[in-house]
Design a protein around this motif. Structure first.
Motif, PDB file in Angstrom:
ATOM      1  N   ASP A 133       0.820  -1.212   0.000  1.00  8.79           N
ATOM      2  CA  ASP A 133       0.000   0.000   0.000  1.00  8.79           C
ATOM      3  C   ASP A 133       0.851   1.258   0.000  1.00  8.79           C
ATOM      4  O   ASP A 133       0.657   2.160  -0.803  1.00  8.79           O
ATOM      5  N   THR A 134       1.799   1.302   0.901  1.00  5.59           N
ATOM      6  CA  THR A 134       2.665   2.471   1.075  1.00  5.59           C
ATOM      7  C   THR A 134       4.096   1.982   1.288  1.00  5.59           C
ATOM      8  O   THR A 134       4.321   0.996   1.991  1.00  5.59           O
ATOM      9  N   LEU A 135       5.053   2.671   0.681  1.00  6.06           N
ATOM     10  CA  LEU A 135       6.463   2.286   0.777  1.00  6.06           C
ATOM     11  C   LEU A 135       7.183   3.194   1.777  1.00  6.06           C
ATOM     12  O   LEU A 135       7.152   4.419   1.658  1.00  6.06           O
ATOM     13  N   TYR A 136       7.824   2.572   2.772  1.00  4.24           N
ATOM     14  CA  TYR A 136       8.580   3.305   3.790  1.00  4.24           C
ATOM     15  C   TYR A 136      10.068   3.079   3.551  1.00  4.24           C
ATOM     16  O   TYR A 136      10.535   1.937   3.450  1.00  4.24           O
ATOM     17  N   VAL A 137      10.813   4.200   3.475  1.00  2.00           N
ATOM     18  CA  VAL A 137      12.213   4.165   3.040  1.00  2.00           C
ATOM     19  C   VAL A 137      13.088   4.932   4.041  1.00  2.00           C
ATOM     20  O   VAL A 137      12.691   6.003   4.516  1.00  2.00           O
ATOM     21  N   PRO A 138      14.281   4.423   4.370  1.00  2.00           N
ATOM     22  CA  PRO A 138      15.186   5.159   5.263  1.00  2.00           C
ATOM     23  C   PRO A 138      15.522   6.535   4.688  1.00  2.00           C
ATOM     24  O   PRO A 138      15.682   6.696   3.472  1.00  2.00           O
ATOM     25  N   GLU A 139      15.633   7.511   5.556  1.00  2.00           N
ATOM     26  CA  GLU A 139      15.936   8.869   5.119  1.00  2.00           C
ATOM     27  C   GLU A 139      17.239   8.929   4.326  1.00  2.00           C
ATOM     28  O   GLU A 139      17.372   9.717   3.383  1.00  2.00           O
ATOM     29  N   GLN A 141      -3.603  14.515  -2.514  1.00  2.00           N
ATOM     30  CA  GLN A 141      -3.168  14.454  -1.118  1.00  2.00           C
ATOM     31  C   GLN A 141      -1.657  14.268  -0.969  1.00  2.00           C
ATOM     32  O   GLN A 141      -1.172  13.772   0.049  1.00  2.00           O
ATOM     33  N   GLY A 142      -0.915  14.667  -1.999  1.00  2.00           N
ATOM     34  CA  GLY A 142       0.538  14.609  -1.946  1.00  2.00           C
ATOM     35  C   GLY A 142       1.120  15.240  -3.193  1.00  2.00           C
ATOM     36  O   GLY A 142       0.392  15.673  -4.099  1.00  2.00           O
ATOM     37  N   VAL A 179      -4.987  10.943 -15.741  1.00  2.00           N
ATOM     38  CA  VAL A 179      -6.303  10.348 -15.536  1.00  2.00           C
ATOM     39  C   VAL A 179      -7.091  10.375 -16.833  1.00  2.00           C
ATOM     40  O   VAL A 179      -7.089  11.371 -17.561  1.00  2.00           O
ATOM     41  N   ASP A 180      -7.760   9.279 -17.147  1.00  2.00           N
ATOM     42  CA  ASP A 180      -8.650   9.191 -18.298  1.00  2.00           C
ATOM     43  C   ASP A 180      -9.952   8.547 -17.834  1.00  2.00           C
ATOM     44  O   ASP A 180     -10.054   7.321 -17.722  1.00  2.00           O
ATOM     45  N   ALA A 181     -10.950   9.397 -17.549  1.00  2.00           N
ATOM     46  CA  ALA A 181     -12.217   8.904 -17.011  1.00  2.00           C
ATOM     47  C   ALA A 181     -12.956   8.022 -17.998  1.00  2.00           C
ATOM     48  O   ALA A 181     -13.688   7.105 -17.602  1.00  2.00           O
ATOM     49  N   SER A 182     -12.794   8.285 -19.292  1.00  2.00           N
ATOM     50  CA  SER A 182     -13.518   7.508 -20.302  1.00  2.00           C
ATOM     51  C   SER A 182     -13.079   6.051 -20.313  1.00  2.00           C
ATOM     52  O   SER A 182     -13.849   5.161 -20.669  1.00  2.00           O
ATOM     53  N   ARG A 183     -11.825   5.802 -19.926  1.00  2.00           N
ATOM     54  CA  ARG A 183     -11.291   4.437 -19.886  1.00  2.00           C
ATOM     55  C   ARG A 183     -11.130   3.918 -18.455  1.00  2.00           C
ATOM     56  O   ARG A 183     -10.656   2.822 -18.251  1.00  2.00           O
ATOM     57  N   ARG A 184     -11.524   4.745 -17.475  1.00  2.00           N
ATOM     58  CA  ARG A 184     -11.291   4.436 -16.057  1.00  2.00           C
ATOM     59  C   ARG A 184      -9.806   4.105 -15.838  1.00  2.00           C
ATOM     60  O   ARG A 184      -9.451   3.114 -15.206  1.00  2.00           O
ATOM     61  N   SER A 185      -8.952   4.959 -16.354  1.00  2.00           N
ATOM     62  CA  SER A 185      -7.512   4.733 -16.284  1.00  2.00           C
ATOM     63  C   SER A 185      -6.839   5.797 -15.423  1.00  2.00           C
ATOM     64  O   SER A 185      -7.098   6.996 -15.589  1.00  2.00           O
ATOM     65  N   ILE A 186      -6.005   5.356 -14.501  1.00  2.00           N
ATOM     66  CA  ILE A 186      -5.132   6.237 -13.725  1.00  2.00           C
ATOM     67  C   ILE A 186      -3.723   5.677 -13.859  1.00  2.00           C
ATOM     68  O   ILE A 186      -3.474   4.512 -13.542  1.00  2.00           O
ATOM     69  N   SER A 187      -2.813   6.483 -14.350  1.00  2.00           N
ATOM     70  CA  SER A 187      -1.466   5.987 -14.618  1.00  2.00           C
ATOM     71  C   SER A 187      -0.731   5.674 -13.316  1.00  2.00           C
ATOM     72  O   SER A 187      -1.067   6.209 -12.252  1.00  2.00           O
ATOM     73  N   PRO A 188       0.280   4.804 -13.367  1.00  2.00           N
ATOM     74  CA  PRO A 188       1.078   4.512 -12.167  1.00  2.00           C
ATOM     75  C   PRO A 188       1.655   5.810 -11.604  1.00  2.00           C
ATOM     76  O   PRO A 188       2.336   6.561 -12.311  1.00  2.00           O
ATOM     77  N   THR A 189       1.372   6.065 -10.337  1.00  2.00           N
ATOM     78  CA  THR A 189       1.677   7.366  -9.740  1.00  2.00           C
ATOM     79  C   THR A 189       2.510   7.211  -8.472  1.00  2.00           C
ATOM     80  O   THR A 189       2.238   6.335  -7.650  1.00  2.00           O
ATOM     81  N   VAL A 190       3.509   8.074  -8.344  1.00  2.00           N
ATOM     82  CA  VAL A 190       4.334   8.131  -7.139  1.00  2.00           C
ATOM     83  C   VAL A 190       4.039   9.444  -6.422  1.00  2.00           C
ATOM     84  O   VAL A 190       4.078  10.514  -7.029  1.00  2.00           O
ATOM     85  N   LEU A 248      -1.516   4.084  -6.947  1.00  2.00           N
ATOM     86  CA  LEU A 248      -0.860   5.225  -6.325  1.00  2.00           C
ATOM     87  C   LEU A 248       0.080   4.708  -5.244  1.00  2.00           C
ATOM     88  O   LEU A 248      -0.350   3.960  -4.350  1.00  2.00           O
ATOM     89  N   LEU A 249       1.347   5.105  -5.321  1.00  2.00           N
ATOM     90  CA  LEU A 249       2.339   4.640  -4.358  1.00  2.00           C
ATOM     91  C   LEU A 249       2.904   5.812  -3.556  1.00  2.00           C
ATOM     92  O   LEU A 249       3.764   6.549  -4.041  1.00  2.00           O
ATOM     93  N   PRO A 250       2.446   6.016  -2.332  1.00  2.00           N
ATOM     94  CA  PRO A 250       3.085   7.004  -1.457  1.00  2.00           C
ATOM     95  C   PRO A 250       4.423   6.462  -0.966  1.00  2.00           C
ATOM     96  O   PRO A 250       4.516   5.286  -0.583  1.00  2.00           O
ATOM     97  N   ILE A 251       5.451   7.292  -0.982  1.00  2.00           N
ATOM     98  CA  ILE A 251       6.762   6.902  -0.465  1.00  2.00           C
ATOM     99  C   ILE A 251       7.082   7.811   0.712  1.00  2.00           C
ATOM    100  O   ILE A 251       7.162   9.034   0.571  1.00  2.00           O
ATOM    101  N   ILE A 252       7.265   7.200   1.888  1.00  2.00           N
ATOM    102  CA  ILE A 252       7.409   7.940   3.143  1.00  2.00           C
ATOM    103  C   ILE A 252       8.777   7.664   3.754  1.00  2.00           C
ATOM    104  O   ILE A 252       9.177   6.498   3.876  1.00  2.00           O
ATOM    105  N   PRO A 253       9.526   8.707   4.160  1.00  2.00           N
ATOM    106  CA  PRO A 253      10.834   8.482   4.797  1.00  2.00           C
ATOM    107  C   PRO A 253      10.670   8.116   6.283  1.00  2.00           C
ATOM    108  O   PRO A 253       9.715   8.533   6.930  1.00  2.00           O
TER     109      PRO A 253
END
Length: 444
Positions: free
Chosen positions: A233-239, A285-286, A294-305, A324-329
């Motif tokens: 769901d969410t990626l946690y990474v060392p600072e 939210q980030g 985003v393409d609503a006609s195709r219900r497409s959301i591109s891979p997002t960081v 959607l991939l949140p990356i948190i330090p």
């Protein structure tokens, strides 16, 4: 329901029939999955059809062991006892399945239920209409209603089915819907298995910062456009390596899906309009480092960081279930575990590390499953009991765990008397009580 228990041979025949149905109609099923979810052929086959075929094969090999009665003996003063425990099917099993894996999550519980000797009714999600229509047609042409039945419709249909009364309910879906199903089942004291998902944290440390691991994480996150209950769901990474990890994640996404992922045949779409709207709202939210198209006609959301995310935002509280991939330090694993960021009872927590003490620390602080240096793969193994705890659900299935979940243990206790113990019965005497206390292990 016919009270006669389905024989072991009949169960094997049903499983083989299901296997032949899947293999014979592989092409049509993959087309249906593509129509509903834009699933690439590779993802459709590996995560749906292959998982089911492997589960059937494993079950056929192991079934004779699972059904074998367990016998034990006890020797007591005055008698000895023979104890026989045997698995007995519940009877009628209702399977309520979701839209994100409309074939696998409808039929894998069926495999376990059939192996245990049950009759199955499947209520698939209405949000995968093409797959559901084909599944219903195939099931009803290969099985009788006293073997497997598919009933389509929305929430009202599910409510009516539960109200009719079943001996076991297996539900896979959201926490909100699962709670309603559980409450309705509880009114009839119907046993349930709940698979509810959750926010599966993915944590990487300095020792595991390798391209092969980043590729694994990106693949698992964006497989089926992130619509997987066990997706990172969410990626946690060392600072200390935060910037490098973000850059490598972006490069990996580009390598996988190119500059225009909405034109890539290897990337799925969002399942339905309501969910599309929900995931799209998370984009604000980030900071979007990559993607966000985003393409609503195709219900497409591109891979997002996403980066720079407020800890109090909705995306940090709710399961994303999208690409959607949140990356948190983070500064240390100890501080991360002490925070409120991780869902301690998530379905799975992923850790990429070479340090055994980090693995032990994570296991000691979490309730759910821990997967080290690999994502998603454990869910395809018939050797792994798949299930949640707390907010991520309860009960488990797959393999022997699924067989056990779909049956209850019936016990026969047979005693053989060889000596009459008069002082065991009333009227009781004080001196008898003294001996009972001394010999309790050999009397009761």
């Amino acid at each position: 329901m016919d009270k006669k228990v389905i024989s072991i041979e009949k169960r094997k025949q049903l499983l083989l029939r299901l296997k032949r149905m899947l293999m014979k109609n592989e092409g049509a099923l993959l087309q249906a999955l593509q129509a509903d979810l834009g699933k690439p052929q590779m993802e459709g086959y590996t995560s749906e059809i292959a998982v089911l075929l492997n589960e059937i094969d494993f079950t056929l090999r192991q079934l004779h062991k699972w059904v074998k009665p367990e016998k034990k003996y006890e020797i007591k003063i005055g008698y000895f006892a023979k104890i026989t425990k045997r698995p007995v099917p519940y009877g009628r099993v209702l399977i309520i399945s979701p839209w994100n894996y409309p074939l696998q999550l409808a039929l894998l519980p069926v495999i376990n239920a059939i192996a245990a000797g049950n009759i199955c009714v499947i209520k698939p999600s209405e949000y995968a209409p093409v797959t559901n229509k084909l599944l219903k047609k195939l099931i009803h042409s290969h099985f009788t209603e006293k073997e497997i039945c598919v009933v389509t419709g929305g929430a009202a249909v599910a409510q009516r089915l539960i109200a009719r009364g079943f001996d076991l309910i297996i539900f896979t879906g959201s926490h909100e819907v699962g709670q309603k199903v559980y409450e309705q089942a509880a009114a009839k004291l119907t046993p349930t298995i709940m698979e509810l998902g959750g926010k599966n944290a993915c944590i990487i440390d300095e020792t595991a910062f390798k391209e092969v691991h980043i590729r694994e994480i990106v693949w698992g996150k964006f497989f089926n456009a992130g619509q997987t209950c066990i997706a990172p769901d969410t990626l946690y990474v060392p600072e200390s390596i935060y910037t490098k990890v973000v850059e490598m994640v972006v490069r990996t996404i580009l390598n996988f899906y190119g500059e225009e992922p909405d034109e890539c045949s290897d990337f799925a779409t969002i399942g339905h309009d309501v969910h599309f709207k929900r995931v799209r709202e998370f984009l604000s939210q980030g900071t979007i480092v990559h993607g966000g198209k985003v393409d609503a006609s195709r219900r497409s959301i591109s891979p997002t960081v996403l980066t720079d995310i407020d800890e109090s935002s909705e995306i940090m509280k709710k399961e994303i279930f999208g690409p959607l991939l949140p990356i948190i330090p983070y500064s240390s694993l100890e501080s991360l575990l002490a925070s409120d960021l991780l869902q301690k009872d998530a379905l799975t927590t992923y850790l990429f590390t070479k340090k055994m003490d980090q693995i032990q620390l994570l296991r000691q602080n979490l309730k759910g499953m821990v997967s080290v240096n690999k994502v998603i793969h454990h869910a395809g193994s018939s050797q792994v009991a798949f299930g949640g705890i707390g907010r991520s659900g309860f009960g488990a299935y797959h393999g022997e765990a699924g067989f056990s979940a779909c049956s209850y243990q019936q016990t026969d206790y047979r005693a053989f008397n060889y000596k009459y113990l008069r002082k065991k019965y009333p009227p009781y005497y004080d001196h008898a009580f003294v001996w009972v206390r001394r010999l309790r292990r050999w009397i009761f």
